[in-house]
Design a protein around this motif. Structure first.
Motif, PDB file in Angstrom:
ATOM      1  N   TRP A   1       2.072   3.330  -4.189  1.00  0.00           N
ATOM      2  CA  TRP A   1       0.828   3.562  -3.456  1.00  0.00           C
ATOM      3  C   TRP A   1       1.051   4.146  -2.058  1.00  0.00           C
ATOM      4  O   TRP A   1       0.107   4.356  -1.317  1.00  0.00           O
TER       5      TRP A   1
ATOM      6  N   LEU B   1       2.297   2.722   0.589  1.00  0.00           N
ATOM      7  CA  LEU B   1       1.834   1.730   1.555  1.00  0.00           C
ATOM      8  C   LEU B   1       3.015   0.912   2.059  1.00  0.00           C
ATOM      9  O   LEU B   1       4.083   0.905   1.453  1.00  0.00           O
TER      10      LEU B   1
ATOM     11  N   ARG C   1      -4.026  -4.427   0.339  1.00  0.00           N
ATOM     12  CA  ARG C   1      -4.533  -3.820  -0.906  1.00  0.00           C
ATOM     13  C   ARG C   1      -4.429  -4.832  -2.037  1.00  0.00           C
ATOM     14  O   ARG C   1      -5.303  -4.918  -2.878  1.00  0.00           O
ATOM     15  N   VAL C   2      -3.340  -5.611  -2.024  1.00  0.00           N
ATOM     16  CA  VAL C   2      -3.138  -6.658  -3.019  1.00  0.00           C
ATOM     17  C   VAL C   2      -2.211  -7.713  -2.428  1.00  0.00           C
ATOM     18  O   VAL C   2      -1.344  -7.403  -1.608  1.00  0.00           O
TER      19      VAL C   2
ATOM     20  N   ASP D   1      -2.359  -3.945   5.864  1.00  0.00           N
ATOM     21  CA  ASP D   1      -3.198  -3.196   4.930  1.00  0.00           C
ATOM     22  C   ASP D   1      -2.413  -2.613   3.760  1.00  0.00           C
ATOM     23  O   ASP D   1      -2.873  -1.709   3.084  1.00  0.00           O
ATOM     24  N   GLY D   2      -1.244  -3.178   3.496  1.00  0.00           N
ATOM     25  CA  GLY D   2      -0.423  -2.709   2.379  1.00  0.00           C
ATOM     26  C   GLY D   2      -0.346  -3.744   1.274  1.00  0.00           C
ATOM     27  O   GLY D   2      -1.335  -4.355   0.903  1.00  0.00           O
ATOM     28  N   VAL D   3       0.863  -3.955   0.762  1.00  0.00           N
ATOM     29  CA  VAL D   3       1.107  -4.923  -0.304  1.00  0.00           C
ATOM     30  C   VAL D   3       1.747  -6.156   0.336  1.00  0.00           C
ATOM     31  O   VAL D   3       2.744  -6.039   1.048  1.00  0.00           O
TER      32      VAL D   3
ATOM     33  N   GLU E   1      -1.629  -2.209 -11.767  1.00  0.00           N
ATOM     34  CA  GLU E   1      -2.539  -1.065 -11.615  1.00  0.00           C
ATOM     35  C   GLU E   1      -3.579  -1.046 -12.728  1.00  0.00           C
ATOM     36  O   GLU E   1      -4.770  -0.822 -12.468  1.00  0.00           O
TER      37      GLU E   1
ATOM     38  N   GLY F   1     -10.848  -8.602  -1.956  1.00  0.00           N
ATOM     39  CA  GLY F   1      -9.401  -8.566  -2.099  1.00  0.00           C
ATOM     40  C   GLY F   1      -8.942  -9.053  -3.460  1.00  0.00           C
ATOM     41  O   GLY F   1      -9.665  -9.775  -4.150  1.00  0.00           O
TER      42      GLY F   1
END
Length: 184
Positions: A28, A30, A6-7, A75-77, A169, A102
């Protein structure tokens, strides 16, 4: 890519990459991943021991591979080690990740705020000797690279990890709205 973070967080030692990753992941719901932890798992020893026993070039190879894999699988941080961005192939992988939508966040920090966080201890092999001077030299060398690979810049000076997460965010929301998103 089948999955992508995500980031991705980049920045120097003491910028708060791991703690901010934890804060964002919690907000989030995650998973969080740190490439230094991945390198330690593959090597079977701490980063400081890899530097001492195998040398920095070997560490950088392991680090690049950890980043490459995480950019595809996670697929997380994702938090990268402070020097990960120095590897040309890692820069290319981050550019490809960004081109696919991304977001790479450069967590900027001053020496004044990094010093208490880092503690300039033995677990930071690149900061041995005169740690403050070494940190400043590393930052002078790396800042242009951090800025080049980042889509968003957020200062972590004088604020909590939760506040940094909130700023990220907001920057992401701004980026979606107008395409800029940088907190420069």
């Amino acid at each position: 890519m089948s999955a992508r973070p995500r980031v991705v967080l980049v920045g120097p030692p003491g910028s708060g990459k791991s703690t901010v990753a934890h804060a964002l992941a919690g907000r989030w719901h995650l998973a969080q991943r740190d490439t230094d932890t991945d390198v330690e798992a593959v090597a079977g020893k701490p980063v400081a021991d890899i530097f001492l026993e195998d040398g920095e070039p070997r560490f950088r190879e392991l680090e690049h591979e950890a980043v490459r894999v995480a950019l595809v699988e996670h697929d997380g941080v994702l938090a990268l080690g402070g020097g990960a961005v120095l590897h040309a192939a890692t820069q290319d992988a981050l550019a490809e990740y960004r081109a696919g939508g991304g977001v790479v966040v450069f967590l900027d920090v001053s020496l004044k705020h990094a010093a208490p966080r880092v503690g300039f201890n033995q677990s930071r092999p690149l900061l041995l000797g005169n740690p403050r001077a070494r940190w400043q030299a590393l930052m002078t060398e790396r800042r242009p690279v951090y800025e080049r690979v980042a889509s968003v810049v957020v200062s972590t000076d004088g604020i909590t990890p939760a506040q940094v997460a909130e700023r990220i965010e907001h920057a992401l929301a701004d980026q979606r709205e107008d395409g800029s998103g940088a907190d420069r």
